[in-house]
Design a protein around this motif. Structure first.
Motif, PDB file in Angstrom:
ATOM      1  N   LEU A  48       1.327  32.080  46.636  1.00 28.99           N
ATOM      2  CA  LEU A  48       2.086  33.222  47.137  1.00 28.99           C
ATOM      3  C   LEU A  48       1.541  34.511  46.531  1.00 28.99           C
ATOM      4  CD1 LEU A  48       4.125  30.933  47.827  1.00 28.99           C
ATOM      5  CD2 LEU A  48       5.903  32.561  47.233  1.00 28.99           C
ATOM      6  N   PRO A  49       1.563  35.591  47.300  1.00 27.74           N
ATOM      7  CA  PRO A  49       1.219  36.885  46.710  1.00 27.74           C
ATOM      8  C   PRO A  49       2.204  37.195  45.575  1.00 27.74           C
ATOM      9  CG  PRO A  49       1.259  37.033  49.104  1.00 27.74           C
ATOM     10  CD  PRO A  49       1.837  35.689  48.732  1.00 27.74           C
ATOM     11  N   LYS A  50       1.725  37.825  44.523  1.00 24.14           N
ATOM     12  CA  LYS A  50       2.570  38.094  43.356  1.00 24.14           C
ATOM     13  C   LYS A  50       3.816  38.893  43.702  1.00 24.14           C
ATOM     14  CE  LYS A  50      -1.062  37.637  39.982  1.00 24.14           C
ATOM     15  NZ  LYS A  50      -1.905  38.251  39.000  1.00 24.14           N
ATOM     16  N   ASP A  51       3.709  39.855  44.615  1.00 23.68           N
ATOM     17  CA  ASP A  51       4.884  40.651  44.952  1.00 23.68           C
ATOM     18  C   ASP A  51       5.942  39.821  45.681  1.00 23.68           C
ATOM     19  OD1 ASP A  51       3.104  40.569  47.137  1.00 23.68           O
ATOM     20  OD2 ASP A  51       3.859  42.444  47.958  1.00 23.68           O
ATOM     21  N   GLU A  52       5.523  38.866  46.488  1.00 23.77           N
ATOM     22  CA  GLU A  52       6.481  37.975  47.150  1.00 23.77           C
ATOM     23  C   GLU A  52       7.084  36.998  46.150  1.00 23.77           C
ATOM     24  OE1 GLU A  52       7.670  38.231  50.252  1.00 23.77           O
ATOM     25  OE2 GLU A  52       6.433  40.035  50.382  1.00 23.77           O
ATOM     26  N   SER A  53       6.275  36.488  45.261  1.00 22.77           N
ATOM     27  CA  SER A  53       6.766  35.577  44.229  1.00 22.77           C
ATOM     28  C   SER A  53       7.806  36.267  43.347  1.00 22.77           C
ATOM     29  CB  SER A  53       5.597  35.070  43.382  1.00 22.77           C
ATOM     30  OG  SER A  53       6.028  34.108  42.457  1.00 22.77           O
ATOM     31  N   ALA A  54       7.606  37.538  43.066  1.00 24.83           N
ATOM     32  CA  ALA A  54       8.539  38.300  42.222  1.00 24.83           C
ATOM     33  C   ALA A  54       9.914  38.447  42.875  1.00 24.83           C
ATOM     34  CB  ALA A  54       7.959  39.676  41.914  1.00 24.83           C
ATOM     35  N   ARG A  55       9.989  38.297  44.188  1.00 21.71           N
ATOM     36  CA  ARG A  55      11.271  38.415  44.892  1.00 21.71           C
ATOM     37  C   ARG A  55      12.105  37.136  44.790  1.00 21.71           C
ATOM     38  NH1 ARG A  55       9.863  40.474  50.727  1.00 21.71           N
ATOM     39  NH2 ARG A  55      12.095  40.090  50.923  1.00 21.71           N
ATOM     40  N   LEU A  56      11.520  36.053  44.318  1.00 20.53           N
ATOM     41  CA  LEU A  56      12.259  34.798  44.179  1.00 20.53           C
ATOM     42  C   LEU A  56      13.297  34.923  43.067  1.00 20.53           C
ATOM     43  CD1 LEU A  56       9.276  32.292  44.469  1.00 20.53           C
ATOM     44  CD2 LEU A  56      10.962  32.853  46.228  1.00 20.53           C
ATOM     45  N   PRO A  57      14.378  34.143  43.152  1.00 22.37           N
ATOM     46  CA  PRO A  57      15.458  34.285  42.167  1.00 22.37           C
ATOM     47  C   PRO A  57      15.110  33.810  40.760  1.00 22.37           C
ATOM     48  CG  PRO A  57      15.955  32.518  43.714  1.00 22.37           C
ATOM     49  CD  PRO A  57      14.708  33.199  44.200  1.00 22.37           C
ATOM     50  N   ARG A  58      14.021  33.087  40.590  1.00 22.61           N
ATOM     51  CA  ARG A  58      13.625  32.675  39.237  1.00 22.61           C
ATOM     52  C   ARG A  58      12.124  32.435  39.162  1.00 22.61           C
ATOM     53  NH1 ARG A  58      16.780  27.232  40.065  1.00 22.61           N
ATOM     54  NH2 ARG A  58      15.141  25.986  40.957  1.00 22.61           N
ATOM     55  N   ARG A  59      11.608  32.388  37.944  1.00 21.23           N
ATOM     56  CA  ARG A  59      10.162  32.267  37.716  1.00 21.23           C
ATOM     57  C   ARG A  59       9.680  30.821  37.672  1.00 21.23           C
ATOM     58  NH1 ARG A  59       8.142  35.717  39.689  1.00 21.23           N
ATOM     59  NH2 ARG A  59       6.213  34.950  38.849  1.00 21.23           N
ATOM     60  N   GLY A  60      10.576  29.865  37.514  1.00 18.81           N
ATOM     61  CA  GLY A  60      10.179  28.460  37.429  1.00 18.81           C
ATOM     62  C   GLY A  60      10.083  27.808  38.799  1.00 18.81           C
ATOM     63  N   ARG A  61      10.183  26.481  38.800  1.00 20.48           N
ATOM     64  CA  ARG A  61      10.154  25.727  40.055  1.00 20.48           C
ATOM     65  C   ARG A  61      11.343  26.108  40.915  1.00 20.48           C
ATOM     66  NH1 ARG A  61       9.067  19.753  37.584  1.00 20.48           N
ATOM     67  NH2 ARG A  61       6.897  20.123  36.995  1.00 20.48           N
ATOM     68  N   ILE A  62      11.100  26.160  42.210  1.00 20.52           N
ATOM     69  CA  ILE A  62      12.169  26.513  43.138  1.00 20.52           C
ATOM     70  C   ILE A  62      11.896  25.840  44.486  1.00 20.52           C
ATOM     71  CG2 ILE A  62      11.044  28.656  43.833  1.00 20.52           C
ATOM     72  CD1 ILE A  62      13.895  29.856  44.055  1.00 20.52           C
ATOM     73  N   THR A  63      12.946  25.340  45.117  1.00 23.26           N
ATOM     74  CA  THR A  63      12.817  24.709  46.421  1.00 23.26           C
ATOM     75  C   THR A  63      12.974  25.766  47.503  1.00 23.26           C
ATOM     76  OG1 THR A  63      13.731  22.657  45.561  1.00 23.26           O
ATOM     77  CG2 THR A  63      13.734  22.914  47.932  1.00 23.26           C
ATOM     78  N   VAL A  64      12.078  25.718  48.481  1.00 21.60           N
ATOM     79  CA  VAL A  64      12.110  26.655  49.602  1.00 21.60           C
ATOM     80  C   VAL A  64      11.993  25.875  50.901  1.00 21.60           C
ATOM     81  CG1 VAL A  64      11.106  28.560  48.287  1.00 21.60           C
ATOM     82  CG2 VAL A  64       9.614  27.016  49.558  1.00 21.60           C
ATOM     83  N   GLY A  65      12.303  26.518  51.976  1.00 21.23           N
ATOM     84  CA  GLY A  65      12.143  25.933  53.299  1.00 21.23           C
ATOM     85  C   GLY A  65      11.509  26.946  54.221  1.00 21.23           C
ATOM     86  N   GLY A  66      10.941  26.454  55.297  1.00 23.53           N
ATOM     87  CA  GLY A  66      10.307  27.341  56.255  1.00 23.53           C
ATOM     88  C   GLY A  66       9.721  26.552  57.402  1.00 23.53           C
ATOM     89  N   THR A  67       8.768  27.167  58.071  1.00 20.23           N
ATOM     90  CA  THR A  67       8.096  26.541  59.204  1.00 20.23           C
ATOM     91  C   THR A  67       6.595  26.732  59.055  1.00 20.23           C
ATOM     92  OG1 THR A  67       9.978  27.090  60.613  1.00 20.23           O
ATOM     93  CG2 THR A  67       7.938  26.498  61.722  1.00 20.23           C
ATOM     94  N   ILE A  68       5.847  25.659  59.247  1.00 23.45           N
ATOM     95  CA  ILE A  68       4.387  25.704  59.271  1.00 23.45           C
ATOM     96  C   ILE A  68       3.946  24.968  60.532  1.00 23.45           C
ATOM     97  CG2 ILE A  68       2.227  24.948  58.191  1.00 23.45           C
ATOM     98  CD1 ILE A  68       3.580  25.165  55.492  1.00 23.45           C
ATOM     99  N   ASN A  69       3.088  25.602  61.329  1.00 24.28           N
ATOM    100  CA  ASN A  69       2.595  24.994  62.565  1.00 24.28           C
ATOM    101  C   ASN A  69       3.732  24.469  63.432  1.00 24.28           C
ATOM    102  OD1 ASN A  69      -0.075  25.523  61.877  1.00 24.28           O
ATOM    103  ND2 ASN A  69      -0.300  23.587  60.807  1.00 24.28           N
TER     104      ASN A  69
END
Length: 59
Positions: free
Chosen positions: A13-34
């Motif tokens: 992830l780009p650093k600026d997008e990563s900084a928007r996450l609620p924490r700096r450690g492991r985090i579960t996300v969801g989305g769509t790919i292909n």
């Protein structure tokens, strides 16, 4: 994105997008790919960002 041995890839992830996450450690996300929904664990990369492994099925 970097593809490894034709079986999976990882995306950093780009650093600026990563900084928007609620924490700096492991985090579960969801989305769509292909057009496929997914849930995945983002891992911290030690460089103030996160990375995600993408399996062959999503590639």
């Amino acid at each position: 994105m970097r593809v490894v041995a034709d079986s999976w890839a990882f995306v950093v992830l780009p650093k600026d997008e990563s900084a928007r996450l609620p924490r700096r450690g492991r985090i579960t996300v969801g989305g769509t790919i292909n057009g496929q929904d997914f849930q995945a664990l983002l891992e911290p990369d030690g460089q103030r960002s996160h990375w995600q492994r993408i399996n062959k099925e999503l590639l």
